[in-house]
Motif scaffolding. Structure first.
Motif, PDB file in Angstrom:
ATOM      1  N   TYR A   4       0.816  -1.226   0.000  1.00 17.14           N
ATOM      2  CA  TYR A   4       0.000   0.000   0.000  1.00 17.14           C
ATOM      3  C   TYR A   4       0.841   1.264   0.000  1.00 17.14           C
ATOM      4  N   SER A   5       1.978   1.250   0.709  1.00 20.43           N
ATOM      5  CA  SER A   5       2.790   2.467   0.778  1.00 20.43           C
ATOM      6  C   SER A   5       3.949   2.452  -0.208  1.00 20.43           C
ATOM      7  N   ASP A   6       4.074   1.393  -1.020  1.00 20.27           N
ATOM      8  CA  ASP A   6       5.144   1.338  -2.016  1.00 20.27           C
ATOM      9  C   ASP A   6       4.891   2.366  -3.111  1.00 20.27           C
ATOM     10  N   LYS A   7       5.989   2.893  -3.626  1.00 19.88           N
ATOM     11  CA  LYS A   7       5.890   3.909  -4.670  1.00 19.88           C
ATOM     12  C   LYS A   7       6.995   3.653  -5.697  1.00 19.88           C
ATOM     13  N   VAL A   8       6.638   3.665  -6.961  1.00 19.35           N
ATOM     14  CA  VAL A   8       7.605   3.501  -8.041  1.00 19.35           C
ATOM     15  C   VAL A   8       7.558   4.756  -8.898  1.00 19.35           C
ATOM     16  N   THR A   9       8.736   5.325  -9.172  1.00 17.87           N
ATOM     17  CA  THR A   9       8.792   6.489 -10.052  1.00 17.87           C
ATOM     18  C   THR A   9       9.711   6.173 -11.229  1.00 17.87           C
ATOM     19  N   LEU A  10       9.426   6.787 -12.348  1.00 17.56           N
ATOM     20  CA  LEU A  10      10.231   6.652 -13.553  1.00 17.56           C
ATOM     21  C   LEU A  10      10.590   8.061 -13.997  1.00 17.56           C
ATOM     22  N   THR A  11      11.892   8.307 -14.159  1.00 16.75           N
ATOM     23  CA  THR A  11      12.373   9.645 -14.473  1.00 16.75           C
ATOM     24  C   THR A  11      13.452   9.578 -15.534  1.00 16.75           C
ATOM     25  N   LEU A  12      13.444  10.529 -16.433  1.00 13.21           N
ATOM     26  CA  LEU A  12      14.530  10.673 -17.398  1.00 13.21           C
ATOM     27  C   LEU A  12      15.583  11.570 -16.765  1.00 13.21           C
ATOM     28  N   ILE A  13      16.810  11.056 -16.653  1.00 13.59           N
ATOM     29  CA  ILE A  13      17.891  11.789 -15.988  1.00 13.59           C
ATOM     30  C   ILE A  13      19.191  11.644 -16.773  1.00 13.59           C
ATOM     31  N   SER A  26      15.839  16.765 -17.187  1.00  9.83           N
ATOM     32  CA  SER A  26      15.253  15.658 -16.431  1.00  9.83           C
ATOM     33  C   SER A  26      13.742  15.806 -16.560  1.00  9.83           C
ATOM     34  N   LEU A  27      13.073  14.678 -16.540  1.00 12.79           N
ATOM     35  CA  LEU A  27      11.634  14.691 -16.763  1.00 12.79           C
ATOM     36  C   LEU A  27      11.021  13.530 -16.018  1.00 12.79           C
ATOM     37  N   LYS A  28      10.104  13.837 -15.099  1.00 15.01           N
ATOM     38  CA  LYS A  28       9.410  12.797 -14.352  1.00 15.01           C
ATOM     39  C   LYS A  28       8.234  12.299 -15.188  1.00 15.01           C
ATOM     40  N   LEU A  29       8.089  10.987 -15.222  1.00 17.64           N
ATOM     41  CA  LEU A  29       6.989  10.373 -15.961  1.00 17.64           C
ATOM     42  C   LEU A  29       5.892   9.942 -15.008  1.00 17.64           C
ATOM     43  N   PRO A  30       4.640   9.932 -15.404  1.00 16.26           N
ATOM     44  CA  PRO A  30       4.156  10.356 -16.712  1.00 16.26           C
ATOM     45  C   PRO A  30       4.223  11.874 -16.852  1.00 16.26           C
ATOM     46  N   VAL A  31       4.404  12.342 -18.074  1.00 18.24           N
ATOM     47  CA  VAL A  31       4.516  13.784 -18.313  1.00 18.24           C
ATOM     48  C   VAL A  31       3.163  14.440 -18.089  1.00 18.24           C
ATOM     49  N   GLU A  32       3.208  15.613 -17.519  1.00 20.62           N
ATOM     50  CA  GLU A  32       1.978  16.373 -17.274  1.00 20.62           C
ATOM     51  C   GLU A  32       1.710  17.365 -18.401  1.00 20.62           C
ATOM     52  N   ASN A 133       5.278   7.999 -25.689  1.00 22.72           N
ATOM     53  CA  ASN A 133       4.836   6.598 -25.676  1.00 22.72           C
ATOM     54  C   ASN A 133       5.250   5.909 -24.377  1.00 22.72           C
ATOM     55  N   LEU A 134       6.481   6.155 -23.930  1.00 25.64           N
ATOM     56  CA  LEU A 134       6.947   5.605 -22.658  1.00 25.64           C
ATOM     57  C   LEU A 134       6.098   6.137 -21.514  1.00 25.64           C
ATOM     58  N   SER A 135       5.780   7.418 -21.550  1.00 29.05           N
ATOM     59  CA  SER A 135       4.952   8.039 -20.525  1.00 29.05           C
ATOM     60  C   SER A 135       3.577   7.393 -20.467  1.00 29.05           C
ATOM     61  N   ASN A 136       2.967   7.178 -21.632  1.00 23.99           N
ATOM     62  CA  ASN A 136       1.644   6.541 -21.677  1.00 23.99           C
ATOM     63  C   ASN A 136       1.696   5.111 -21.159  1.00 23.99           C
ATOM     64  N   SER A 137       2.726   4.364 -21.547  1.00 22.66           N
ATOM     65  CA  SER A 137       2.874   2.985 -21.070  1.00 22.66           C
ATOM     66  C   SER A 137       3.074   2.960 -19.561  1.00 22.66           C
ATOM     67  N   TYR A 138       3.871   3.880 -19.058  1.00 21.61           N
ATOM     68  CA  TYR A 138       4.120   3.947 -17.619  1.00 21.61           C
ATOM     69  C   TYR A 138       2.836   4.321 -16.867  1.00 21.61           C
ATOM     70  N   ASN A 139       2.060   5.240 -17.422  1.00 16.77           N
ATOM     71  CA  ASN A 139       0.805   5.639 -16.806  1.00 16.77           C
ATOM     72  C   ASN A 139      -0.160   4.444 -16.729  1.00 16.77           C
ATOM     73  N   GLU A 140      -0.226   3.657 -17.818  1.00 13.26           N
ATOM     74  CA  GLU A 140      -1.067   2.456 -17.821  1.00 13.26           C
ATOM     75  C   GLU A 140      -0.568   1.442 -16.797  1.00 13.26           C
ATOM     76  N   PHE A 141       0.742   1.306 -16.677  1.00 11.67           N
ATOM     77  CA  PHE A 141       1.338   0.399 -15.693  1.00 11.67           C
ATOM     78  C   PHE A 141       0.938   0.817 -14.275  1.00 11.67           C
ATOM     79  N   CYS A 142       1.064   2.107 -13.979  1.00 11.78           N
ATOM     80  CA  CYS A 142       0.716   2.602 -12.639  1.00 11.78           C
ATOM     81  C   CYS A 142      -0.753   2.354 -12.327  1.00 11.78           C
ATOM     82  N   SER A 143      -1.605   2.558 -13.313  1.00 11.42           N
ATOM     83  CA  SER A 143      -3.033   2.312 -13.143  1.00 11.42           C
ATOM     84  C   SER A 143      -3.287   0.831 -12.853  1.00 11.42           C
ATOM     85  N   SER A 144      -2.599  -0.043 -13.569  1.00  8.88           N
ATOM     86  CA  SER A 144      -2.756  -1.490 -13.354  1.00  8.88           C
ATOM     87  C   SER A 144      -2.262  -1.902 -11.975  1.00  8.88           C
TER      88      SER A 144
END
Length: 158
Positions: A4-13, A26-32, A133-144
């Motif tokens: 429940y408290s786990d958090k995964v972030t994906l960032t371009l660095i 640097s850019l944190k995904l998903p892009v806003e 595309n990576l941002s969209n895939s990551y957003n779908e992953f987070c939702s899942s």
């Protein structure tokens, strides 16, 4: 990941130019905001995954390079008069190992070794598309992941 408290972030660095010099990007995904700026001299960026929860750690998942992918062996066979130039710090394991280069000042400047999972895009437009595309895939992953985390609660309500 599924706690429940786990958090995964994906960032371009770690943005760099083709000389290996840092480029501020640097850019944190998903892009806003899809109108994010890509510096003109950006030649590579790493995709960094950070997991926070029961254990905290991060890894570079893969890199994205802007240029052309080839091998030294293939480049030697091209008879167009362009010379090869290696970035100083780069060591190429063999003539058949994949590398990334850009044509700069009439030379093919080799600036990176390309690993199996790395991505090579031809220009910044293709880089933007790949990031989105990576941002969209990551957003779908987070939702899942959220659906899996709260599966029990949703299942009881059905």
């Amino acid at each position: 990941m599924f706690g429940y408290s786990d958090k995964v972030t994906l960032t371009l660095i770690n943005g760099t130019d083709n000389n290996g010099c840092p480029v501020p990007f640097s850019l944190k995904l998903p892009v806003e905001d899809e109108s994010f700026e890509i510096p003109k001299d950006l030649a590579s960026v790493d995709v960094f995954e950070y997991q926070e929860g029961a254990t905290n750690n991060g890894i570079i998942v893969f890199s994205i390079f802007v240029g052309e992918k080839s091998t030294i062996d293939e480049l030697i066979d091209i008879k167009d008069g362009l010379k090869l130039e290696l970035r100083r710090e780069i060591e190429i394991p063999g003539v058949d190992y994949p590398i990334c280069y850009q044509v700069v000042d009439g030379k093919r400047k080799i600036f990176a070794n390309v690993e199996d999972n790395d991505l090579v895009v031809s220009d910044h437009d293709e880089l933007r598309t790949a990031i989105l595309n990576l941002s969209n895939s990551y957003n779908e992953f987070c939702s899942s992941v959220q659906k899996v985390k709260y599966f029990g609660e949703r299942y009881k309500k059905q």
